[in-house]
Enzyme design. Structure first.
Site, PDB file in Angstrom:
ATOM      1  N   ASP A  14      -8.569   2.301   1.028  1.00 12.12           N
ATOM      2  CA  ASP A  14      -9.005   2.769  -0.286  1.00 12.12           C
ATOM      3  C   ASP A  14      -8.173   3.977  -0.704  1.00 12.12           C
ATOM      4  OD1 ASP A  14     -10.478   2.845  -2.576  1.00 12.12           O
ATOM      5  OD2 ASP A  14     -12.372   3.416  -1.634  1.00 12.12           O
ATOM      6  N   HIS A  31      -0.242   0.703  -4.874  1.00 13.77           N
ATOM      7  CA  HIS A  31      -0.406  -0.531  -4.098  1.00 13.77           C
ATOM      8  C   HIS A  31       0.869  -0.848  -3.308  1.00 13.77           C
ATOM      9  CE1 HIS A  31      -4.249  -1.050  -5.874  1.00 13.77           C
ATOM     10  NE2 HIS A  31      -3.822  -1.431  -7.074  1.00 13.77           N
ATOM     11  N   LEU A 126      -0.546  -9.147  18.685  1.00 13.16           N
ATOM     12  CA  LEU A 126      -1.608  -8.639  17.809  1.00 13.16           C
ATOM     13  C   LEU A 126      -1.878  -9.684  16.731  1.00 13.16           C
ATOM     14  CD1 LEU A 126      -3.188  -5.966  16.807  1.00 13.16           C
ATOM     15  CD2 LEU A 126      -1.323  -5.733  15.176  1.00 13.16           C
TER      16      LEU A 126
END
Ligand code: FPP
Length: 228
Positions: A14, A31, A126
């Site tokens: 956020d 972004h 991962l």
């Protein structure tokens, strides 16, 4: 001392918009920088953390309410991100998976997602899960509907867990950046016993160093899972 290792980390990223405003830039620049931070954190964890999966909340079912131009930008950014990430996923052994209702996305984006999932499916360092058009309530409802369609009437929590899009593990630690302290319909079922960490840092300023500090904090916590 913590009783379990950190296997599955979830992150609510956020603060992109506020970061851009602080820099005197448009929201889309926030972004773009946010996407770079996803890349840095993922690569760091694949190489230096003992974590199996990280799930990033990139686009919620409620994010369609944003201005059309911002939504369109986020879609293009995602497509670009996946296309440019493939060599890095392969180099660092990262498996990519998407969760959420992908059917509302363009064919090009859906194809890019499918192609990236397939190309990275055997990587084991991962798993990077990106939640797209994702909502926790929607995920649970769709799992229950799927079980009803199979003729099931009485369900156990295990039945629902297995029918979710994210059946592989519960979340051990949830981080939300930017000082907001909410779950925002993210992984409601999987967060049942998660530890929470709220950081004041805006997502574009988040670093592997801060992540390491948060992981150290997690390791000091006493997780009892309802026991003593
Ligand atoms: C919150 O910032 C963040 C999002 C809505 C989505 C997160 C998206 C990215 C990090 C980039 C795109 C993702 C990928 C995978 C390429 P906000 O805009 O709500 O910030 P604000 O609360 O400060 O306005």
């Amino acid at each position: 001392m913590t009783t379990t290792p950190l296997r599955h980390l979830a992150i609510i990223m956020d603060g992109n918009g506020r970061w851009a405003k602080q820099q005197g830039l448009g929201r889309t620049k926030g972004h773009e920088k946010g996407a770079e931070v996803i890349r840095q954190i993922t690569t760091h964890c694949a190489n230096h953390c003992d974590i199996q999966s990280i799930t990033f909340y990139a686009f919620s079912t409620e994010n369609w309410k944003r201005p059309k131009a911002e939504v369109a930008f986020l879609m293009k950014l995602l497509e670009r991100y996946l296309r440019s990430e493939l060599p890095r996923y392969q180099e660092h052994g990262i498996r990519f998976q998407a969760i959420g209702d992908l059917s509302s996305f363009s064919t090009a984006l859906q194809e890019q997602i499918a192609k990236t999932q397939e190309a990275t499916q055997h990587n084991t360092a991962l798993t990077q899960v990106i939640a797209l058009n994702y909502g926790g309530r929607q995920e649970i409802t769709s799992a229950v509907n799927q079980l009803i369609a199979q003729g099931r009437s009485t369900l156990t929590p295990e039945d629902i867990s297995h029918a979710l899009q994210t059946p592989y593990s519960d979340i051990d630690l949830l981080i939300r950046t930017s000082g907001e302290e909410r779950i925002s319909n993210f992984l409601l079922w999987q967060l049942s016993y998660a530890e929470f960490y709220f950081s004041p840092t805006l997502w574009p300023d988040f670093t592997p160093k801060e992540l390491e500090e948060i992981i150290n904090n997690f390791k000091q916590r006493n997780r009892r899972f309802g026991g003593l």
